[in-house]
Design a protein around this motif. Structure first.
Motif, mmCIF file in Angstrom:
data_model
loop_
_atom_site.group_PDB
_atom_site.id
_atom_site.type_symbol
_atom_site.label_atom_id
_atom_site.label_comp_id
_atom_site.label_asym_id
_atom_site.label_seq_id
_atom_site.Cartn_x
_atom_site.Cartn_y
_atom_site.Cartn_z
ATOM 1 N N MET A 1 0.819 -1.196 0.000
ATOM 2 C CA MET A 1 0.000 0.000 0.000
ATOM 3 C C MET A 1 0.865 1.263 0.000
ATOM 4 S SD MET A 1 -3.124 1.025 0.084
ATOM 5 C CE MET A 1 -4.213 2.258 0.647
ATOM 6 N N LYS A 2 1.902 1.241 0.846
ATOM 7 C CA LYS A 2 2.754 2.409 0.961
ATOM 8 C C LYS A 2 3.526 2.668 -0.338
ATOM 9 C CE LYS A 2 5.783 4.613 4.237
ATOM 10 N NZ LYS A 2 6.459 4.513 5.498
ATOM 11 N N SER A 3 4.032 1.616 -0.978
ATOM 12 C CA SER A 3 4.766 1.791 -2.236
ATOM 13 C C SER A 3 3.838 2.233 -3.357
ATOM 14 C CB SER A 3 5.502 0.511 -2.624
ATOM 15 O OG SER A 3 4.583 -0.492 -2.994
ATOM 16 N N GLU A 4 2.572 1.802 -3.308
ATOM 17 C CA GLU A 4 1.597 2.242 -4.312
ATOM 18 C C GLU A 4 1.322 3.736 -4.174
ATOM 19 O OE1 GLU A 4 -3.085 1.592 -5.219
ATOM 20 O OE2 GLU A 4 -1.907 -0.202 -4.750
ATOM 21 N N THR A 5 1.194 4.215 -2.953
ATOM 22 C CA THR A 5 0.991 5.640 -2.702
ATOM 23 C C THR A 5 2.201 6.440 -3.170
ATOM 24 O OG1 THR A 5 -0.348 5.073 -0.780
ATOM 25 C CG2 THR A 5 0.440 7.340 -0.918
ATOM 26 N N TRP A 6 3.385 5.909 -2.876
ATOM 27 C CA TRP A 6 4.623 6.578 -3.278
ATOM 28 C C TRP A 6 4.731 6.641 -4.797
ATOM 29 C CZ3 TRP A 6 7.711 9.906 -1.315
ATOM 30 C CH2 TRP A 6 8.965 10.111 -1.868
ATOM 31 N N SER A 7 4.419 5.553 -5.493
ATOM 32 C CA SER A 7 4.503 5.546 -6.954
ATOM 33 C C SER A 7 3.453 6.471 -7.568
ATOM 34 C CB SER A 7 4.377 4.133 -7.520
ATOM 35 O OG SER A 7 3.112 3.599 -7.229
ATOM 36 N N GLN A 8 2.295 6.590 -6.932
ATOM 37 C CA GLN A 8 1.277 7.531 -7.423
ATOM 38 C C GLN A 8 1.755 8.967 -7.224
ATOM 39 O OE1 GLN A 8 -2.585 7.150 -5.614
ATOM 40 N NE2 GLN A 8 -3.532 8.522 -7.092
ATOM 41 N N ALA A 9 2.403 9.247 -6.105
ATOM 42 C CA ALA A 9 2.949 10.587 -5.862
ATOM 43 C C ALA A 9 4.017 10.926 -6.896
ATOM 44 C CB ALA A 9 3.520 10.671 -4.446
ATOM 45 N N ILE A 10 4.836 9.947 -7.251
ATOM 46 C CA ILE A 10 5.874 10.167 -8.269
ATOM 47 C C ILE A 10 5.228 10.449 -9.622
ATOM 48 C CG2 ILE A 10 7.717 9.022 -9.579
ATOM 49 C CD1 ILE A 10 8.532 7.671 -6.930
ATOM 50 N N ARG A 11 4.167 9.706 -9.972
ATOM 51 C CA ARG A 11 3.460 9.950 -11.236
ATOM 52 C C ARG A 11 2.861 11.353 -11.274
ATOM 53 N NH1 ARG A 11 1.616 4.740 -10.566
ATOM 54 N NH2 ARG A 11 -0.453 5.448 -9.917
ATOM 55 N N ILE A 12 2.287 11.779 -10.169
ATOM 56 C CA ILE A 12 1.704 13.121 -10.096
ATOM 57 C C ILE A 12 2.789 14.177 -10.228
ATOM 58 C CG2 ILE A 12 0.545 14.761 -8.557
ATOM 59 C CD1 ILE A 12 -1.084 12.335 -7.503
ATOM 60 N N ALA A 13 3.920 13.976 -9.556
ATOM 61 C CA ALA A 13 5.033 14.925 -9.639
ATOM 62 C C ALA A 13 5.560 15.020 -11.067
ATOM 63 C CB ALA A 13 6.150 14.514 -8.686
ATOM 64 N N ARG A 14 5.672 13.896 -11.754
ATOM 65 C CA ARG A 14 6.130 13.913 -13.150
ATOM 66 C C ARG A 14 5.131 14.631 -14.053
ATOM 67 N NH1 ARG A 14 8.396 7.764 -13.225
ATOM 68 N NH2 ARG A 14 10.409 8.250 -12.269
ATOM 69 N N TRP A 15 3.839 14.398 -13.810
ATOM 70 C CA TRP A 15 2.811 15.064 -14.588
ATOM 71 C C TRP A 15 2.877 16.583 -14.368
ATOM 72 C CZ3 TRP A 15 -1.546 17.982 -13.301
ATOM 73 C CH2 TRP A 15 -2.451 18.186 -14.329
ATOM 74 N N LEU A 16 3.029 17.017 -13.110
ATOM 75 C CA LEU A 16 3.152 18.444 -12.805
ATOM 76 C C LEU A 16 4.391 19.040 -13.456
ATOM 77 C CD1 LEU A 16 2.107 18.475 -9.042
ATOM 78 C CD2 LEU A 16 0.853 19.489 -10.957
ATOM 79 N N ARG A 17 5.488 18.295 -13.444
ATOM 80 C CA ARG A 17 6.722 18.783 -14.069
ATOM 81 C C ARG A 17 6.549 18.965 -15.567
ATOM 82 N NH1 ARG A 17 11.825 19.599 -13.206
ATOM 83 N NH2 ARG A 17 13.314 19.219 -14.850
ATOM 84 N N ARG A 18 5.884 17.993 -16.223
ATOM 85 C CA ARG A 18 5.634 18.129 -17.663
ATOM 86 C C ARG A 18 4.798 19.369 -17.964
ATOM 87 N NH1 ARG A 18 4.884 12.594 -17.312
ATOM 88 N NH2 ARG A 18 2.625 12.815 -17.434
ATOM 89 N N TRP A 19 3.792 19.637 -17.143
ATOM 90 C CA TRP A 19 2.973 20.827 -17.346
ATOM 91 C C TRP A 19 3.775 22.103 -17.079
ATOM 92 C CZ3 TRP A 19 -0.984 21.913 -20.128
ATOM 93 C CH2 TRP A 19 -1.815 20.882 -20.531
ATOM 94 N N ALA A 20 4.632 22.078 -16.085
ATOM 95 C CA ALA A 20 5.489 23.245 -15.819
ATOM 96 C C ALA A 20 6.409 23.501 -17.009
ATOM 97 C CB ALA A 20 6.296 23.032 -14.542
ATOM 98 N N GLU A 21 6.943 22.432 -17.601
ATOM 99 C CA GLU A 21 7.786 22.582 -18.793
ATOM 100 C C GLU A 21 6.985 23.143 -19.964
ATOM 101 O OE1 GLU A 21 9.262 18.608 -19.253
ATOM 102 O OE2 GLU A 21 10.954 18.953 -17.887
ATOM 103 N N ARG A 22 5.735 22.707 -20.108
ATOM 104 C CA ARG A 22 4.890 23.218 -21.197
ATOM 105 C C ARG A 22 4.588 24.695 -21.011
ATOM 106 N NH1 ARG A 22 1.235 17.892 -20.844
ATOM 107 N NH2 ARG A 22 2.545 16.579 -22.168
#
Length: 174
Positions: free
Chosen positions: A1-22
């Motif tokens: 459960m904890k690793s799933e939450t962590w991987s979801q947080a990483i996906r969200i951070a990557r998505w935010l970074r892509r939008w910041a780059e755009r």
């Protein structure tokens, strides 16, 4: 459960970074288009446009500070690393903690004055576009807060024994 939450947080951070780059890319494109429009108006139609200069500066300020706040990675920053690159991992962590605390303190001490000044600028407007200057310079408040958060994270990782992710000895021999 904890690793799933962590991987979801990483996906969200990557998505935010892509939008910041755009956003940064769009700001750069807008600045470039204003620049080209100014050249066309001035040299082809002999009719210079003042608003394009102002818009270019606005886009440049926002692109620079937005990029520094949300897009720039630690390994992308320009640094004077003649001593840092020759130091051990532990010494690099000590350097990072010292500079991190200094940066956090300086930005935090300046933040109330920065907010006060940007808020004060609501009475002024830009010359051509009529944009309130508090809107134009509000990005500096965002940049300051992002710098505090970035250096807090760097300092925390250095305290835990992880120096910043940079490429050692990659500098130019110019």
């Amino acid at each position: 459960m904890k690793s799933e939450t962590w991987s979801q947080a990483i996906r969200i951070a990557r998505w935010l970074r892509r939008w910041a780059e755009r956003v940064a890319a769009l700001l750069l494109l807008a600045m470039f288009l204003c620049f080209i429009l100014q050249i066309m108006a001035r040299y082809v139609f002999n009719y210079p446009l003042g608003w394009t200069d102002e818009a270019s500066v606005l886009f440049w300020i926002w692109c620079t500070l937005w990029g520094a706040a949300f897009v720039l990675r630690e390994r992308d920053e320009v640094r004077f690393d003649i001593f840092y690159s020759s130091a051990s991992k532990k010494t690099r962590c000590v350097f990072t903690v010292i500079t991190g605390i200094a940066a956090i303190l300086l930005f935090a001490i300046a933040l109330p004055a920065v907010i006060s000044y940007v808020t004060f600028l609501k009475v002024e407007r830009s010359a051509y576009l009529g944009i309130r200057l508090d809107y134009l310079y509000s990005i500096y408040v965002v940049f300051s807060v992002a710098a505090i958060v970035r250096y807090a994270a760097l300092t925390w990782r250095a305290i835990r024994g992880e120096p910043p992710d940079i490429q050692i000895g990659s500098g130019s021999a110019l």
